[in-house]
Design an enzyme around this catalytic site. Structure first.
Site, PDB file in Angstrom:
ATOM      1  N   CYS A 282      65.770 -50.786  49.447  1.00  0.00           N
ATOM      2  CA  CYS A 282      65.461 -51.802  48.380  1.00  0.00           C
ATOM      3  C   CYS A 282      66.869 -51.982  47.649  1.00  0.00           C
ATOM      4  O   CYS A 282      66.708 -53.514  48.077  1.00  0.00           O
ATOM      5  CB  CYS A 282      64.864 -51.195  47.555  1.00  0.00           C
ATOM      6  SG  CYS A 282      63.506 -50.158  48.395  1.00  0.00           S
TER       7      CYS A 282
HETATM    8  N1  SAJ Z   1      73.156 -45.702  43.760  1.00  0.00           N
HETATM    9  C1  SAJ Z   1      74.906 -45.329  43.758  1.00  0.00           C
HETATM   10  N2  SAJ Z   1      74.989 -45.587  42.383  1.00  0.00           N
HETATM   11  C2  SAJ Z   1      74.268 -45.326  41.484  1.00  0.00           C
HETATM   12  C3  SAJ Z   1      72.936 -45.366  41.806  1.00  0.00           C
HETATM   13  C4  SAJ Z   1      72.939 -45.474  42.627  1.00  0.00           C
HETATM   14  O1  SAJ Z   1      75.606 -45.417  44.344  1.00  0.00           O
HETATM   15  O2  SAJ Z   1      74.510 -44.981  40.010  1.00  0.00           O
HETATM   16  C5  SAJ Z   1      73.505 -45.794  46.207  1.00  0.00           C
HETATM   17  C6  SAJ Z   1      72.470 -44.379  45.739  1.00  0.00           C
HETATM   18  O3  SAJ Z   1      73.151 -43.379  46.834  1.00  0.00           O
HETATM   19  C7  SAJ Z   1      71.491 -45.538  47.239  1.00  0.00           C
HETATM   20  C8  SAJ Z   1      71.840 -46.274  46.588  1.00  0.00           C
HETATM   21  O4  SAJ Z   1      72.955 -46.532  45.803  1.00  0.00           O
HETATM   22  O5  SAJ Z   1      72.755 -45.218  48.029  1.00  0.00           O
HETATM   23  C9  SAJ Z   1      69.812 -46.433  46.351  1.00  0.00           C
HETATM   24  O6  SAJ Z   1      69.697 -45.944  45.320  1.00  0.00           O
HETATM   25  P1  SAJ Z   1      68.708 -46.124  44.065  1.00  0.00           P
HETATM   26  O7  SAJ Z   1      68.953 -45.264  43.045  1.00  0.00           O
HETATM   27  O8  SAJ Z   1      68.814 -47.086  43.960  1.00  0.00           O
HETATM   28  O9  SAJ Z   1      67.584 -45.495  45.140  1.00  0.00           O
HETATM   29  P2  SAJ Z   1      66.597 -46.681  45.836  1.00  0.00           P
HETATM   30  O10 SAJ Z   1      67.085 -47.567  46.618  1.00  0.00           O
HETATM   31  O11 SAJ Z   1      65.645 -45.305  46.295  1.00  0.00           O
HETATM   32  O12 SAJ Z   1      66.071 -47.491  44.689  1.00  0.00           O
HETATM   33  C10 SAJ Z   1      64.317 -46.983  44.306  1.00  0.00           C
HETATM   34  C11 SAJ Z   1      64.222 -49.091  44.053  1.00  0.00           C
HETATM   35  N3  SAJ Z   1      62.297 -48.629  43.818  1.00  0.00           N
HETATM   36  C12 SAJ Z   1      62.041 -49.492  43.710  1.00  0.00           C
HETATM   37  O13 SAJ Z   1      62.061 -50.596  44.414  1.00  0.00           O
HETATM   38  C13 SAJ Z   1      60.280 -49.669  43.720  1.00  0.00           C
HETATM   39  C14 SAJ Z   1      65.046 -48.780  42.832  1.00  0.00           C
HETATM   40  O14 SAJ Z   1      64.117 -50.064  41.613  1.00  0.00           O
HETATM   41  C15 SAJ Z   1      64.760 -47.780  42.173  1.00  0.00           C
HETATM   42  O15 SAJ Z   1      65.471 -47.866  40.336  1.00  0.00           O
HETATM   43  C16 SAJ Z   1      65.333 -47.235  42.415  1.00  0.00           C
HETATM   44  O16 SAJ Z   1      64.649 -46.038  43.251  1.00  0.00           O
HETATM   45  C17 SAJ Z   1      65.211 -45.492  41.553  1.00  0.00           C
HETATM   46  O17 SAJ Z   1      65.501 -45.867  40.017  1.00  0.00           O
HETATM   47  O18 SAJ Z   1      65.620 -44.469  41.916  1.00  0.00           O
END
Ligand code: SAJ
Length: 441
Positions: A282
């Site tokens: 995403c």
């Molecule tokens: N990450 C960081 N630092 C942060 C947060 C995340 O490095 O502060 C990294 C994570 O390790 C990962 C990537 O970014 O590699 C994405 O992480 P994510 O927490 O955004 O998780 P996703 O990719 O599963 O994003 C989903 C998304 N949901 C949808 O698109 C419906 C996102 O909109 C959500 O906000 C996110 O989940 C969530 O909050 O868990």
């Protein structure tokens, strides 16, 4: 924006009644981590649901009540299948007997960072072959603003099938967050926007039967843009956290302490954390659907490009930390045994798509390191012609350097600190543990 009058002529009224009475025969195309939970919620609401997927394996498992999606248990799925409320097929001809259909297919990027619309086009062409008057079609796949109006509508509409009159078309962004213990399909607010006011109203009515909170908006473009804003916001703020981390590293400040202290601000701040890079299907992908579209409109999406660059630099930054840490131990990367803790793209899941661990391990492997990994959720990794099997955590003992890439909750961090000679911690997983052998981002 003046509200368009909602004209409900006979066809729309008939569909609205079928939806209200749950007599509407519902279809979901794409039975992945978005489509299957949606199909289940609609079946739980009382609709008879037909899941359509190109994968024989998926349809067979659904029809056997055997879930392959973590958020859906067999105890939830099986009774819906047994009662006839939910069935799955690979045959798109089922569309001719449906009243509504949700499209939940992948929207990846090509290697050139252009949107890969092939899954949406294929699904729409298959639906078009069986589309009939009185149908509501809703696209849920994350995509660039204009997709529904410019790509889906022309594929479905014919002189006898006019949108807003004979059939109805909306966009509603999927907001599924796999594994989220608090927010699941039923209680995540659902944004929906239609090609016409009647389309929007039918989309609102439809979701209202199964979900707790529906948010109608004025058009499909607004609905498409909502999701891109949500995930671009996230990607850019992660990029900021990563840049701040590189600044702090250079001026010898503990970035984790800075962020934790900043997070005490009760308003106007939202913590994001640095890491080894941006993984998942995403956050690293969705913003490039927006920048691709705006570029066509002559607007450079500079924040997205810059954040993409900075996030893309993080694996290299981590490798430099490893190289310098080994160097301080008078060791070269070449020939060193480097053991990675966690290869999934984020904690406590098994998905390795776009995982920064793959980038870090590739870079180290090309520098001559002997790499291995531990990950309780990922048993095997195929990397640049290599096939690596997950090792037990005890393997840290034999490594010259351990790199924590994904901070799974189940790792025994105190034991790791005892076992390892040297640890590069990219997630502050060892927060509060003091040791000369720990190097933090
Ligand atoms: N990450 C960081 N630092 C942060 C947060 C995340 O490095 O502060 C990294 C994570 O390790 C990962 C990537 O970014 O590699 C994405 O992480 P994510 O927490 O955004 O998780 P996703 O990719 O599963 O994003 C989903 C998304 N949901 C949808 O698109 C419906 C996102 O909109 C959500 O906000 C996110 O989940 C969530 O909050 O868990």
């Amino acid at each position: 924006m003046p509200k368009e009058p909602i004209i409900m002529d006979a066809i729309a009224k008939d569909l609205a009644e079928k939806i209200r009475s749950r007599q509407a025969r519902v279809g979901v195309v794409g039975l992945g981590y978005v489509g299957l939970p949606l199909a289940v919620e609609l079946a739980k609401a009382g609709f008879t649901v037909t899941g359509i997927d190109v994968s024989d394996a998926k349809t067979q498992r659904v029809n056997a009540g055997d879930s392959y999606v973590g958020d859906i248990s067999n105890e939830t799925l099986a009774p819906l299948v047994d009662s006839g409320k939910l069935r799955a097929t690979t045959d798109f001809a089922a569309v001719r007997d449906l009243d509504t259909i949700n499209i939940c297919v992948p929207t990846p990027l090509r290697k050139t960072k252009d949107p890969d619309m092939s899954f949406i086009v294929s699904a729409c062409e298959q639906i078009a072959a069986h589309l009939h008057p009185g149908m509501l079609v809703i696209l849920e796949s994350t995509t660039y603003p204009g997709t529904t109006d410019e790509l889906v509508l022309p594929t479905l509409a014919t002189p006898d099938l006019q949108v807003g009159r004979d059939f109805f078309l909306c966009f509603s962004p999927e907001r599924v967050d796999p594994g989220n213990p608090k927010f699941q399909t039923a209680n995540i607010p659902k944004v929906v926007g239609g090609c016409t006011a009647t389309c929007t109203e039918l989309g609102r009515l439809f979701y209202d039967q199964a979900l707790e909170h529906v948010v109608p908006v004025s058009s499909t473009r607004v609905a498409e843009m909502v999701k891109l804003l949500e995930n671009t916001f996230r990607m850019i703020n992660i990029g900021l956290a990563n840049e701040i981390a590189m600044m702090c590293d250079r001026i010898d400040i503990n970035v984790w302490e800075v962020i934790d202290a900043a997070a005490t601000k009760p308003f106007g701040f939202m913590p994001f954390y640095p890491g080894p890079g941006l993984g998942g299907h995403c956050i690293p992908i969705d913003p490039f659907y927006l920048s691709w579209k705006t570029k066509q409109a002559g607007i450079e999406a500079r924040f997205i490009e810059l954040a993409g660059y900075i996030n893309g630099q993080m694996p290299h930054f981590v490798v430099e930390k490893v190289r310098d840490a080994l160097n301080n131990a008078t060791k070269a990367v070449r020939g060193s045994r480097i053991h990675v803790f966690g290869v999934a793209y984020k904690r406590d899941i098994d998905d390795v798509r776009e995982s920064p661990a793959l980038d870090v391990m590739l870079l180290l492997n090309r520098m001559g390191a002997i790499i291995s990994f531990s990950d309780p959720h990922v048993p095997v990794l195929h990397l640049d012609g290599l096939t690596l099997l997950a090792q037990p955590e005890e393997a840290a003992e034999a490594a010259d350097c351990v790199v924590i890439i994904t901070d799974h909750s189940s790792f025994d961090y105190p034991a790791l600190t005892r076992r390892a000679r040297l640890i590069v911690d990219t997630r502050n997983a060892l927060k509060g543990l003091r040791s000369e052998k720990i190097v933090r981002l």
